[in-house]
Design an enzyme around this catalytic site. Sequence first.
Site, PDB file in Angstrom:
ATOM      1  N   GLU A  99       0.015  -0.843   5.781  1.00 57.45           N
ATOM      2  CA  GLU A  99       1.174  -0.438   6.852  1.00 57.45           C
ATOM      3  C   GLU A  99       1.101   1.223   7.078  1.00 57.45           C
ATOM      4  OE1 GLU A  99       5.093   1.271   8.076  1.00 57.45           O
ATOM      5  OE2 GLU A  99       3.832   1.723   6.225  1.00 57.45           O
ATOM      6  N   ASP A 115       1.003  -1.249   0.117  1.00 52.73           N
ATOM      7  CA  ASP A 115      -0.002  -0.024  -0.067  1.00 52.73           C
ATOM      8  C   ASP A 115       0.973   1.387   0.064  1.00 52.73           C
ATOM      9  OD1 ASP A 115       0.810  -0.676   2.592  1.00 52.73           O
ATOM     10  OD2 ASP A 115      -0.463   0.756   3.477  1.00 52.73           O
TER      11      ASP A 115
END
Length: 424
Positions: free
Chosen positions: A129, A61
């Site tokens: 994250e 991400d």
Amino acid sequence: MSRNDVSETDWAAFDRFADALPELYPALHAALERERHGHSLLYRWRGRGDGDPTVLMAHYDVVPATEEGWTHPPFAAELTGEGEQRLLWGRGAIDDKGAVVAILEAVEALVRKGFQPADDVYLSFGHDEETVGSGARGIAAVLRERGVRPALVLDEGGAVVERIFPGVSAPIAVVGVSEKGITSVRLTVEQHGGHASTPPRMTATVRLARAITRLNARPFPARLTETNLRMVETLGAHATGPLRAVFTRARRLQPVLRWVFGRLSDETRAIVRTTTAVTQLRGSLAANALPETAEAVVNTRIAVGSSVAETLGHLRRAIRDDAVRIEAVDASEPSPVSPSEGPQWERLAAAIGAVHPRAVVTPYVMLGASDSRHFTGICDAVYRFTPFELSADERGALHARDERIRVATWLRGISVYQALLRTS
């Protein structure tokens, strides 16, 4: 892109990424077992033996970006330049899709050569994250339930850098052996609202602003941890000039070093203390209405050796106002310190040295937070190192415009992962 409001996240884009990997890395997917934990991915590469495994981590991400101000569109993955100056532009080039793909490339190449690790290797790719890290937390919990206790975990973190330490001209490979805690602290002031034409002497926003300025005027005390001292001693041995004498006597000259670190740069100042940064403010919903609630979010990075409780205590003493409510949101303590000597440290240092023979490998405390903090409960040797050479400008583009990576640097990063995998 990760978003704090998950309802705004385009999960189809995450699915397209995961679905494309078997086509891009067929040998890897034929040899490794893959599991999906939500949108996070866990691979198992079975080894020849039954020793403790190695875990390579990264996250796919990225933080949001718009095209405004970018030299090349953030999601176009455009290539420019030639040779050592060839660049790949795009959000996530460094943080952290560059590492995801470098790991995949390293494993794909080794599988094609017929390599099988001595012990199991796991690849853990988180999907959030940049927000809450639930994917990595879930994978760590699954491994714990299965009785898996890794010998070594490697996640994103430090890099190969130059000219960040006075007097040291050699490249420096900074390997995070711990990371600061991270806590969002919400400051809230509530009071009766009303029309802005008749304000009281102390509005909610004025009281909140006073709290912020008091906090800013009272920074946390500077401390040198054992990791700080070891880093200074390691790098001091390679320094030239008068600073060498200071750095090689770090333990005896701690007051001097605290003063030096506190003034060299924002980065060195953050190394030796807990830091606070007001990142969000909220007040009235209308220009002519007094706010009934004024709120600030303080991003707090807690130094190793401190704690969430100690940090909140400092904030209360600095603000000195019971009308300001102080509460921790998503609190995370500093991570345990992994060893900077011994077999796992030497494995990693040897892999870095195989590709960067001039680099001085040193421990440090990572200033940011990574998914690796969720693995400290199942592994004693958790390291944070992204095997890329990064200039100051490139590091400055993280979470900012014009994020990019040199292709030659990225290829050398693949080689570091391969060197580490060959000792797994």
